[in-house]
Design a protein around this motif. Structure first.
Motif, short mmCIF file in Angstrom:
data_model
loop_
_atom_site.label_atom_id
_atom_site.label_comp_id
_atom_site.label_asym_id
_atom_site.label_seq_id
_atom_site.Cartn_x
_atom_site.Cartn_y
_atom_site.Cartn_z
N ALA A 175 7.01 24.40 17.24
CA ALA A 175 6.92 23.56 18.45
C ALA A 175 5.46 23.23 18.72
O ALA A 175 4.62 24.12 18.84
CB ALA A 175 7.53 24.29 19.64
N ALA A 176 5.16 21.94 18.82
CA ALA A 176 3.77 21.51 18.93
C ALA A 176 3.58 20.58 20.13
O ALA A 176 4.43 19.73 20.41
CB ALA A 176 3.34 20.79 17.65
N PHE A 177 2.45 20.76 20.80
CA PHE A 177 2.09 19.93 21.95
C PHE A 177 0.59 19.65 21.89
O PHE A 177 -0.18 20.42 21.30
CB PHE A 177 2.42 20.66 23.27
N PRO A 178 0.13 18.60 22.55
CA PRO A 178 -1.31 18.32 22.62
C PRO A 178 -1.95 19.08 23.79
O PRO A 178 -2.29 18.52 24.82
CB PRO A 178 -1.37 16.81 22.82
N TRP A 179 -2.10 20.38 23.62
CA TRP A 179 -2.58 21.27 24.67
C TRP A 179 -3.93 20.80 25.20
O TRP A 179 -4.84 20.50 24.43
CB TRP A 179 -2.71 22.70 24.14
N VAL A 180 -4.09 20.79 26.52
CA VAL A 180 -5.32 20.28 27.11
C VAL A 180 -6.18 21.44 27.62
O VAL A 180 -5.70 22.37 28.26
CB VAL A 180 -5.02 19.27 28.25
N SER A 212 0.86 23.30 16.80
CA SER A 212 2.05 24.13 16.90
C SER A 212 1.72 25.51 17.44
O SER A 212 0.56 25.94 17.44
CB SER A 212 2.72 24.27 15.52
N ARG A 213 2.74 26.22 17.86
CA ARG A 213 2.53 27.57 18.37
C ARG A 213 2.00 28.50 17.28
O ARG A 213 1.13 29.34 17.54
CB ARG A 213 3.82 28.09 18.99
N GLY A 229 -0.58 37.91 13.82
CA GLY A 229 0.69 37.50 13.24
C GLY A 229 1.56 36.75 14.24
O GLY A 229 1.39 36.87 15.46
N PHE A 230 2.48 35.97 13.70
CA PHE A 230 3.48 35.29 14.52
C PHE A 230 4.85 35.72 14.01
O PHE A 230 5.21 35.39 12.86
CB PHE A 230 3.34 33.77 14.45
N GLU A 231 5.59 36.44 14.82
CA GLU A 231 6.95 36.84 14.49
C GLU A 231 7.90 35.96 15.28
O GLU A 231 7.95 36.03 16.51
CB GLU A 231 7.17 38.32 14.82
#
Length: 307
Positions: A175-180, A212-213, A229-231
């Motif tokens: 999941a991806a967003f244009p984080w500000v 993405s996250r 890590g990302f679980e």
């Protein structure tokens, strides 16, 4: 010309204060706990609370411009609200910290039982922020609305587990967003406070590109010099974790829908070029945000630990 910053102890408010001081402008910082704010040259820190009208006269005396955090009351008795009193006290310009949802085109109503948790949340966000915007627009004062999208500081929710375990357990790694970055919001807000060219504008503000996250977590690891890590959790596992962490069920549901939509659904908020147009510089990346917040993710020093 004194400029009032409401929400001055928040992530964005602190940066608005910093930039106004750097610009040589007298600043009044409104906070509910002034004793917790260190004294600063050029900043008058005062006690103020949107829910306590008795604090407003001292907060607003001699103020001409206001950075308005969106927790202001909009349903108060006509003529008796914070914005009304501000205008009577001499405020001539508001810069409203709003949200990207205020610009969403939708007829959804929050009380519609047939819409999803995400649509209900977005409807609530849109109506709440537009109510503040309309209140200011009707005040007779100059106004600018700054509407940030999803905030990079949301990643601070992972800070405890990253410090303790070097891992993030969450759903929808893609999941991806244009984080500000909150610093970008502050830059645009200060430009609107100081420059007449922005009067009457509404600016939707995002980061430069979708991240993405999983990429967020990798950037945080790079910033602190240790892999993180990302679980990936299933939605069901995430729901259980969030409820255990104290989230209410409705919030857990719309978060899952929001993240799922970022992978498989419509593009709710593409990157904008707003920051570049206003400042002439590219917006800060999430990698820069991670560097700026690296200390938030590093293990806390133990008592007696050297260094």
């Amino acid at each position: 010309m004194t400029i009032l910053v409401t929400g001055a102890s928040g992530n964005t408010g602190r940066q608005v204060v910093d930039r106004l001081v750097a610009a040589g402008r007298p600043v009044r910082a409104m906070t509910r706990r002034p004793s917790a704010a260190p004294p600063r040259t050029g900043v008058e820190t005062v006690e103020g609370d949107f829910t306590r009208p008795e604090t407003w006269p001292a907060v607003l005396a001699g103020v001409e411009r206001v950075y308005l955090f969106p927790f202001v009351e909009v349903d108060s008795e006509p003529g008796a609200g914070f914005v009304d009193l501000a205008v009577r006290a001499g405020v001539r310009r508001f810069v409203v910290h709003s949200a990207a949802a205020a610009d969403f085109d939708s007829d959804d109503a929050p009380d519609d039982p047939d819409i999803s948790a995400l649509r209900r949340h977005l409807a609530e966000e849109r109506l709440a922020h537009r109510a503040v915007e309309r209140l200011v627009e009707a005040s007779g004062a100059q106004w600018t609305h700054v509407r940030p999208g999803l905030l990079a500081v949301g990643a601070l929710d992972w800070a405890g587990r990253i410090r303790d375990e070097r891992v993030v357990r969450a759903p929808y790694a893609a999941a991806a967003f244009p984080w500000v970055h909150e610093a970008d919001i502050a830059d645009v807000a200060v430009a609107a406070l100081l420059d007449d060219a922005h009067v009457g504008a509404a600016y939707t503000l995002t980061g430069p590109a979708k991240v993405s996250r999983a990429e967020q977590v990798a950037a945080i690891g790079a910033a602190i010099g240790t892999p993180v890590g990302f679980e990936e959790l299933t939605p069901e596992q995430a729901r259980t974790q969030w409820l255990d962490d104290g989230y209410d069920r409705q919030t857990a549901e719309w978060l899952i829908e929001l993240l799922a939509a970022a992978v498989d659904g419509p593009d709710l908020l593409p990157p904008t070029d707003t920051y570049q147009r206003i400042t002439g510089r590219p917006p800060r990346t999430f990698a820069q945000w991670a560097l700026d917040h690296a200390t938030d993710f590093r293990p806390l020093a133990r008592t007696g630990e050297a260094g």
